[in-house]
Design a protein around this motif. Structure first.
Motif, PDB file in Angstrom:
ATOM      1  N   LEU A 236      28.257  55.439  52.222  1.00  0.00           N
ATOM      2  CA  LEU A 236      27.686  55.991  50.282  1.00  0.00           C
ATOM      3  C   LEU A 236      26.673  54.610  50.259  1.00  0.00           C
ATOM      4  N   ASN A 237      27.088  53.771  50.876  1.00  0.00           N
ATOM      5  CA  ASN A 237      26.452  52.697  51.164  1.00  0.00           C
ATOM      6  C   ASN A 237      26.394  51.758  49.341  1.00  0.00           C
ATOM      7  N   ARG A 238      28.316  51.921  49.616  1.00  0.00           N
ATOM      8  CA  ARG A 238      29.062  51.079  48.197  1.00  0.00           C
ATOM      9  C   ARG A 238      29.866  49.423  49.417  1.00  0.00           C
ATOM     10  N   PRO A 239      29.639  48.556  49.083  1.00  0.00           N
ATOM     11  CA  PRO A 239      30.599  47.763  49.202  1.00  0.00           C
ATOM     12  C   PRO A 239      32.049  47.620  49.374  1.00  0.00           C
ATOM     13  N   VAL A 240      33.235  46.672  49.693  1.00  0.00           N
ATOM     14  CA  VAL A 240      34.221  46.898  50.169  1.00  0.00           C
ATOM     15  C   VAL A 240      34.822  46.403  49.316  1.00  0.00           C
ATOM     16  N   PHE A 241      36.123  46.879  48.426  1.00  0.00           N
ATOM     17  CA  PHE A 241      36.866  46.167  47.872  1.00  0.00           C
ATOM     18  C   PHE A 241      37.775  45.367  48.899  1.00  0.00           C
ATOM     19  N   LEU A 242      38.309  44.575  48.852  1.00  0.00           N
ATOM     20  CA  LEU A 242      39.610  44.084  50.081  1.00  0.00           C
ATOM     21  C   LEU A 242      40.202  43.669  49.118  1.00  0.00           C
ATOM     22  N   SER A 243      41.925  43.772  48.526  1.00  0.00           N
ATOM     23  CA  SER A 243      42.559  43.368  48.222  1.00  0.00           C
ATOM     24  C   SER A 243      43.859  43.275  49.127  1.00  0.00           C
ATOM     25  N   ILE A 244      43.791  41.817  49.113  1.00  0.00           N
ATOM     26  CA  ILE A 244      45.375  40.925  50.544  1.00  0.00           C
ATOM     27  C   ILE A 244      46.567  40.950  49.736  1.00  0.00           C
ATOM     28  N   GLY A 245      47.706  40.739  50.343  1.00  0.00           N
ATOM     29  CA  GLY A 245      48.890  40.393  49.335  1.00  0.00           C
ATOM     30  C   GLY A 245      50.383  40.812  50.188  1.00  0.00           C
ATOM     31  N   TYR A 246      50.925  40.653  49.154  1.00  0.00           N
ATOM     32  CA  TYR A 246      52.313  41.611  49.863  1.00  0.00           C
ATOM     33  C   TYR A 246      53.494  41.610  48.974  1.00  0.00           C
TER      34      TYR A 246
ATOM     35  N   ALA B 182      43.177  52.821  34.193  1.00  0.00           N
ATOM     36  CA  ALA B 182      42.499  53.436  34.134  1.00  0.00           C
ATOM     37  C   ALA B 182      41.295  52.842  34.339  1.00  0.00           C
ATOM     38  N   ALA B 183      40.658  52.113  33.121  1.00  0.00           N
ATOM     39  CA  ALA B 183      39.914  51.649  32.812  1.00  0.00           C
ATOM     40  C   ALA B 183      39.449  51.014  34.271  1.00  0.00           C
ATOM     41  N   VAL B 184      39.654  50.237  34.714  1.00  0.00           N
ATOM     42  CA  VAL B 184      39.510  49.232  36.037  1.00  0.00           C
ATOM     43  C   VAL B 184      39.376  50.071  37.417  1.00  0.00           C
ATOM     44  N   ALA B 185      40.132  50.837  37.339  1.00  0.00           N
ATOM     45  CA  ALA B 185      40.507  52.000  38.720  1.00  0.00           C
ATOM     46  C   ALA B 185      39.052  52.902  37.865  1.00  0.00           C
ATOM     47  N   THR B 186      38.293  53.348  37.441  1.00  0.00           N
ATOM     48  CA  THR B 186      37.679  54.305  37.930  1.00  0.00           C
ATOM     49  C   THR B 186      36.340  53.336  38.243  1.00  0.00           C
ATOM     50  N   LEU B 187      35.815  52.038  37.581  1.00  0.00           N
ATOM     51  CA  LEU B 187      35.025  51.375  38.080  1.00  0.00           C
ATOM     52  C   LEU B 187      35.406  50.842  39.475  1.00  0.00           C
ATOM     53  N   MET B 188      36.473  50.549  40.133  1.00  0.00           N
ATOM     54  CA  MET B 188      36.682  50.562  41.372  1.00  0.00           C
ATOM     55  C   MET B 188      36.081  50.987  42.135  1.00  0.00           C
TER      56      MET B 188
ATOM     57  N   GLY C  91      38.840  31.067  30.632  1.00  0.00           N
ATOM     58  CA  GLY C  91      37.214  30.595  31.636  1.00  0.00           C
ATOM     59  C   GLY C  91      37.070  31.451  32.946  1.00  0.00           C
ATOM     60  N   ARG C  92      38.269  32.305  32.887  1.00  0.00           N
ATOM     61  CA  ARG C  92      38.605  33.103  33.925  1.00  0.00           C
ATOM     62  C   ARG C  92      37.601  34.500  34.128  1.00  0.00           C
ATOM     63  N   MET C  93      36.554  34.594  34.539  1.00  0.00           N
ATOM     64  CA  MET C  93      36.369  36.678  34.723  1.00  0.00           C
ATOM     65  C   MET C  93      37.474  37.699  35.125  1.00  0.00           C
ATOM     66  N   GLY C  94      37.055  38.413  33.876  1.00  0.00           N
ATOM     67  CA  GLY C  94      37.964  39.691  34.289  1.00  0.00           C
ATOM     68  C   GLY C  94      37.007  40.746  35.195  1.00  0.00           C
ATOM     69  N   MET C  95      38.146  42.029  36.184  1.00  0.00           N
ATOM     70  CA  MET C  95      38.085  42.327  36.289  1.00  0.00           C
ATOM     71  C   MET C  95      36.823  43.740  35.826  1.00  0.00           C
ATOM     72  N   LEU C  96      37.158  43.776  34.507  1.00  0.00           N
ATOM     73  CA  LEU C  96      35.444  44.405  33.947  1.00  0.00           C
ATOM     74  C   LEU C  96      34.870  43.948  33.661  1.00  0.00           C
ATOM     75  N   GLU C  97      34.469  42.799  33.744  1.00  0.00           N
ATOM     76  CA  GLU C  97      33.133  41.729  33.776  1.00  0.00           C
ATOM     77  C   GLU C  97      32.781  41.934  34.993  1.00  0.00           C
ATOM     78  N   LEU C  98      33.315  41.304  35.915  1.00  0.00           N
ATOM     79  CA  LEU C  98      33.460  41.188  37.487  1.00  0.00           C
ATOM     80  C   LEU C  98      32.626  42.249  38.506  1.00  0.00           C
ATOM     81  N   ILE C  99      33.159  43.284  38.113  1.00  0.00           N
ATOM     82  CA  ILE C  99      32.748  44.126  39.337  1.00  0.00           C
ATOM     83  C   ILE C  99      31.329  45.099  38.819  1.00  0.00           C
ATOM     84  N   PRO C 100      30.529  44.948  37.082  1.00  0.00           N
ATOM     85  CA  PRO C 100      29.453  45.588  36.450  1.00  0.00           C
ATOM     86  C   PRO C 100      28.255  44.766  37.268  1.00  0.00           C
ATOM     87  N   LYS C 101      29.332  43.616  37.458  1.00  0.00           N
ATOM     88  CA  LYS C 101      27.940  41.973  37.821  1.00  0.00           C
ATOM     89  C   LYS C 101      27.412  42.065  39.297  1.00  0.00           C
TER      90      LYS C 101
END
Length: 730
Positions: A77-87, A104-110, A170-180
């Motif tokens: 798909l020529n897409r970057p990978v979003f890796l989330s690591i936690g526990y 739903a809005a964040v998930a759609t963008l992701m 002062g912290r960028m959110g997911m809804l702004e970060l993903i489009p950038k």
């Protein structure tokens, strides 16, 4: 390598993004949960075993586990990978999940912009190890949740930790970060590749060759001096807030006290453990320690409980008990073991990872009390005592981190000892102890009816190794067979479920499935546990297993050229880097533990090849350690052992005889941090093959003898248990 070393500082959007987002967790920041939604759909995590991955199985985000299919899809798909690591017991992982991954809005963008991968850092520490290094290089810090954006061939170009749903403070959110990110990937793919390539190059940069430094007494003194400067004379511990237990720092200070006689170092260790035990970081009703304190007074904890903290703190308490003879410290170790055996032990013998901080969507709710709840639960005389001893107030005794307001709830904690309270109230100590025990039992039983925090019931080889070591040591020092039996049962579980027929270890067991190749910590910590188990009960099988597992570690993980051990085996999954770590963080590094194991194996067996491997490891890391010795406190515990003098003790004869039992009790009651203990039964024994020198150490005709050698010189055999303390303490 210092953060960001040799990474080209290009003026591209990625650099701008990194500058725009504060990438460390804002502990004062409260998430906005106003738009959280759940869909009930399931993604590819449904069939995973990890509790953390299963927590995200019904997210609207189209998660993959770490697998080749995910990266193939990203390439196609020529897409970057979003890796989330936690526990699964991570509070801020829950916050980001509720805010963003369930939205739903964040998930759609992701889903439109990335191929999304979830990793349990406890299940795949190899992946976490590599990408946490990336985060530290790019941002100067790290933590969980760990957020990485990378190319389809696993090359990272963005790193962060917690990211809110929308921008704030002062912290960028997911809804702004993903489009950038999507924009820069479309408009400047060449810059993305260049940035990722420079990160990979820095990550794989050969470790600078530092001169070999002699790890001598001066370096030990330098490290002790650093801790002395950092020490909080009022509250114990080191530095300001947040405060972490970091028990191996205390283990090092106790060794320095033993070596130098500097009572200030002993006081630092005693005060720190005492203040922790009195504070809110200790569960006053159910026992066990929480992960860390968010303040400097050990009052307000991050409420998750981790197995490795219990193991390491217990080891400190056992050594303090040996040093001081004060049953108070032995009692803390017993309390820790009570918690672990009650709440973190699988019926088959293995130990679970830990318990969450949150319940009913709120951190710490399970553990805190209002005054009204205490009065309702207890008779007035007991309620008043509890409120007084545990410092409860009508408005609550702590402030909400986000608002600064008192919550009306109380964290049970003490600001003085029970002895001091008894004197002030002019009540006999036994009476006040009895009343507190009765009140504690009532409140604990009532608390057990609450909605419990989630329990992560994975069984990890490395953390089990630490707990086996602590319980084995506890069984010897406290003369408690129950602890030895629990440690033995856990060792058998690991051997049967997580050790393959070819001797290789697996890392994780859960729900009937063992998986993932063992890493360095699995081998080093399990060998540590088995060596403690052998010296506690003298079952030769534990020593043979330790030797065999250590042999595999040498074959699969050792850096033959530069010394030391890689985190992953030579035939493990090929990640973007193969790391070799020494820093002693929340727990000792695998290299530090391996250093100690090699020295102990050399002393037990008399085989100098172990000391040769230890010397290679020491030489490979000595320059790094000399630059900042306090960052490698458990490595310095091993260096202390290497400097010596060491004490080798062989009990020859029937260890079940009354004289032998008295001898062992005397030995275990003395603090000898540089000793090994070997049993040579009467008659032919396998120990003579493993440690040939024992052939000449035979019992007397009238019973057992104790052979003691120190600094390569042997003393006259000891037959009278009464003489042991005098001779050994000399």
């Amino acid at each position: 390598m210092r953060p960001g070393a040799n990474i080209t500082n290009r003026n591209i959007l990625i650099a701008a993004l990194l500058a725009a987002i504060t990438l460390t967790i804002p502990m004062h920041d409260k998430p906005d949960n106003s738009t959280v939604t759940k869909t009930g759909r399931q993604n590819r995590l449904t069939n995973e075993k990890s509790p953390y991955l299963l927590q995200h199985a019904d997210n609207p985000v189209d998660w993959y586990p770490w697998c080749e299919e995910a990266f193939e899809t990203a390439r196609r798909l020529n897409r970057p990978v979003f890796l989330s690591i936690g526990y699964s017991t991570c509070h801020w992982c829950h916050v980001m999940a509720h805010e963003s991954f369930e939205d739903a809005a964040v998930a759609t963008l992701m889903n439109q912009s990335f191929v999304n991968i979830k990793v349990d850092r406890e299940e795949r520490p190899d992946i976490d190890n590599v990408y946490m290094k990336v985060c530290t290089m790019l941002t100067g810090s790290g933590g969980w949740p760990l957020t990485i954006i990378m190319t389809p061939d696993k090359k990272p170009f963005f790193a962060g930790t917690y990211i809110p749903r929308t921008s704030r403070m002062g912290r960028m959110g997911m809804l702004e970060l993903i489009p950038k990110v999507q924009q820069v990937c479309q408009e400047q793919p060449e810059e993305i590749e260049k940035s990722a390539a420079s990160i990979i190059a820095a990550l794989n940069q050969p470790q600078s060759q530092t001169p070999v430094i002699e790890l001598n007494l001066e370096i030990l003194e330098t490290a002790a001096g650093h801790f002395t400067k950092m020490y909080d004379n009022v509250n114990g511990g080191f530095g300001e807030s947040p405060k972490f237990p970091t028990p191996h720092n205390l283990l090092f200070l106790l060794r320095q006290y033993h070596r130098t006689g500097n009572t200030e170092l002993l006081t630092m260790a005693e005060t720190t453990i005492t203040k922790m035990r009195q504070g809110g970081i200790f569960d006053q009703l159910g026992c066990g320690f929480h992960r860390y304190s968010t303040d400097s007074k050990w009052l307000l904890p991050h409420f998750e409980k981790m197995l490795y903290d219990q193991a390491m703190i217990a080891l400190v308490c056992l050594e303090l008990y040996q040093v001081s003879g004060n049953e108070y410290y032995g009692g803390i170790a017993r309390e820790i073991f009570t918690y672990v055996l009650r709440d973190l032990t699988d019926p088959a013998g293995g130990f679970y990872c830990g318990e969450d901080a949150d319940s009913e969507g709120e951190e710490g709710k399970f553990y805190v009390w209002t005054e009204a709840e205490i009065y309702e639960a207890l008779p007035d005389n007991l309620a008043g005592l509890v409120i007084d001893v545990y410092n409860c107030h009508p408005k609550g005794n702590f402030h909400d981190e986000a608002t600064g307001r008192q919550t009306g709830r109380n964290i049970l904690h003490m600001t003085k000892s029970v002895d001091q309270t008894a004197r002030e109230l002019d009540i006999p100590l036994e009476e006040i102890q009895g009343k507190l025990a009765e009140a504690g039992r009532i409140l604990f039983e009532l608390r057990e009816k609450r909605f419990r925090p989630h329990k992560d019931d994975k069984i990890l080889t490395d953390w089990n190794g630490l707990m086996i070591a602590a319980l084995a040591r506890g069984s010897a020092v406290l003369n408690e067979p129950e602890y030895y039996n629990a440690a033995t049962k856990a060792a058998a579980f690991i051997k049967n479920k997580l050790r393959k027929p070819d001797g290789l270890l697996l890392h994780r067991y859960r729900d009937g499935q063992a998986a993932f190749n063992g890493n360095l910590d699995d081998y080093a910590f399990l060998v540590w546990g088995l060596l403690e188990l052998y010296q506690a009960g003298f079952d030769i099988e534990h020593l043979k297993d330790a030797i065999a597992i250590n042999r595999v570690m040498l074959e699969k993980f050792r850096d033959e050229r530069n010394g030391g051990f890689y985190f992953t085996a030579d035939d493990g999954e090929q990640l973007i880097a193969r790391t070799k770590d020494l820093y002693d963080g929340a727990i000792p590094s695998g290299n530090s533990a391996a250093f100690m194991n090699l020295l102990i194996l050399g002393r037990i067996t008399g085989d100098t090849c172990y000391e040769d491997y230890a010397e290679q490891l020491r030489r490979g890391f000595s320059g790094e350690v000399a630059k900042a010795p306090a960052a490698y406190s458990f490595f310095l515990c091993a260096a202390d052992y290497a400097i010596g003098p060491t004490t080798e003790i062989v009990l020859a004869g029937d260890r079940q005889s009354e004289r032998a039992k008295e001898m062992l009790k005397a030995i275990h009651g003395i603090y000898l941090p540089r000793k090994v203990l070997v049993s040579h039964p009467a008659g032919p024994s396998e120990i003579e093959t493993i440690a040939p020198y024992t052939q000449n150490q035979q019992p007397a005709d009238n019973g057992p003898l104790l052979y003691v050698c120190e600094d390569y010189k042997c003393k006259e055999p000891i037959s009278d248990p009464e003489n042991i303390r005098t001779i050994l303490e000399k």
